[in-house]
Design an enzyme around this catalytic site. Structure first.
Site, short mmCIF file in Angstrom:
data_model
loop_
_atom_site.label_atom_id
_atom_site.label_comp_id
_atom_site.label_asym_id
_atom_site.label_seq_id
_atom_site.Cartn_x
_atom_site.Cartn_y
_atom_site.Cartn_z
N GLU A 12 0.80 -1.22 0.00
CA GLU A 12 0.00 0.00 0.00
C GLU A 12 0.84 1.28 0.00
OE1 GLU A 12 -3.97 -1.69 2.31
OE2 GLU A 12 -2.35 -0.82 3.50
N GLY A 78 -12.43 -3.24 1.95
CA GLY A 78 -13.47 -4.12 1.44
C GLY A 78 -14.75 -3.34 1.20
N ILE A 152 -12.92 -9.35 7.02
CA ILE A 152 -14.30 -9.81 6.86
C ILE A 152 -14.43 -10.63 5.58
CG2 ILE A 152 -16.72 -9.12 6.72
CD1 ILE A 152 -15.31 -8.48 9.40
N MET A 173 -9.17 -2.25 8.50
CA MET A 173 -8.63 -2.61 9.81
C MET A 173 -7.84 -1.50 10.52
SD MET A 173 -7.46 -6.55 8.97
CE MET A 173 -6.95 -6.88 10.65
N GLU A 174 -7.76 -0.30 9.95
CA GLU A 174 -6.93 0.74 10.57
C GLU A 174 -7.56 2.13 10.67
OE1 GLU A 174 -4.64 -2.47 8.88
OE2 GLU A 174 -5.52 -0.84 7.67
N ASP A 197 -11.59 -5.70 -2.61
CA ASP A 197 -12.45 -6.87 -2.54
C ASP A 197 -13.82 -6.43 -2.07
OD1 ASP A 197 -12.64 -7.54 0.68
OD2 ASP A 197 -10.72 -6.67 0.13
#
Length: 232
Positions: A12, A78, A152, A173-174, A197
């Site tokens: 990233e 996501g 997820i 997640m962040e 995704d």
């Protein structure tokens, strides 16, 4: 203006890092910060590591050590909004935790004691990001981004998020941990991520396949946004 940029993973940050002139690397607390100029603008790019604790630690170190004026959180996410596909962009107007629950004490789901229920992104940064999206002719959605220490990829986790946060457009997640730290430091932030995704039972497969696509799109967005913030 000095702009702080935060990504979790090597994939990233690598494209942005390669574009930084006069680059210097600072290693602190297991994080790496790359300082220099991105197209003439002073930047500090953090590779934080994955998850809320790593993101909060890295954001704190970045803010304390480099003193950026604003923070951009970049990377992959996501998709939850039905209109999103791989490579599309999500821009935060708010970030919330999807895995915090102290509702027994009267707080909203996702809210931690002593904190707001959600962390609002900066209006000027949102407007600048949306201007970049129009210039680049990208498909994008603005809205609530939710964060937690889980990838997820199953129906149970997804259903819980959709139930608790029906308006959420993306999950990762962040971002909320970074937003939380920015709130405490009173530093403006915005989350600008690309979809890697769709959060479903096959998301772990599409994430591996399309992470490079998301990284390329998010890098393009951040580079354009940095230019706009620096020069108008």
């Amino acid at each position: 203006m000095k702009i702080g940029i935060i990504g979790a993973m090597e994939e990233e940050v690598t494209l942005l890092r390669d574009k930084i002139d006069n680059r210097q690397t600072i290693t602190l607390g297991g994080c790496e910060i790359y300082t220099g100029q991105l197209n003439g603008t002073e930047v500090a790019l953090l590779k934080s590591g994955i998850g809320k604790v790593a993101a909060a630690l890295g954001a704190t170190l970045l803010l304390e050590h480099c003193k950026p004026d604003v923070i951009i959180n970049t990377g992959s996410a996501g998709g939850l909004a039905s209109t999103l596909k791989v490579g599309d962009i999500v821009v935060s107007d708010e970030a919330r935790y999807h895995d915090a629950d102290v509702t027994a004490f009267g707080y909203e789901y996702g809210q931690l004691p002593g904190c707001p229920a959600g962390f609002k992104a900066d209006d000027k940064l949102i407007a600048a990001a949306e201007s970049c999206i129009r210039e680049l002719n990208l498909n994008a959605v603005r809205g609530l981004i939710v964060s937690g220490d889980a990838f997820i990829n199953g129906s149970v986790g997804l259903a819980k998020i959709r139930h608790n946060f029906p308006d959420a457009v993306a999950v990762e997640m962040e971002a909320t941990a970074i937003a939380h730290v920015c709130y405490n430091f009173n530093v403006p932030f915005v989350v600008v991520r690309a979809i890697s995704d769709v959060a479903d039972q096959q998301s772990h497969l599409s994430f591996d396949e399309f992470l490079a696509v998301a990284a390329k799109q998010s890098t393009l967005m951040v580079e354009t946004l940095v230019q706009k913030l620096a020069h108008g």
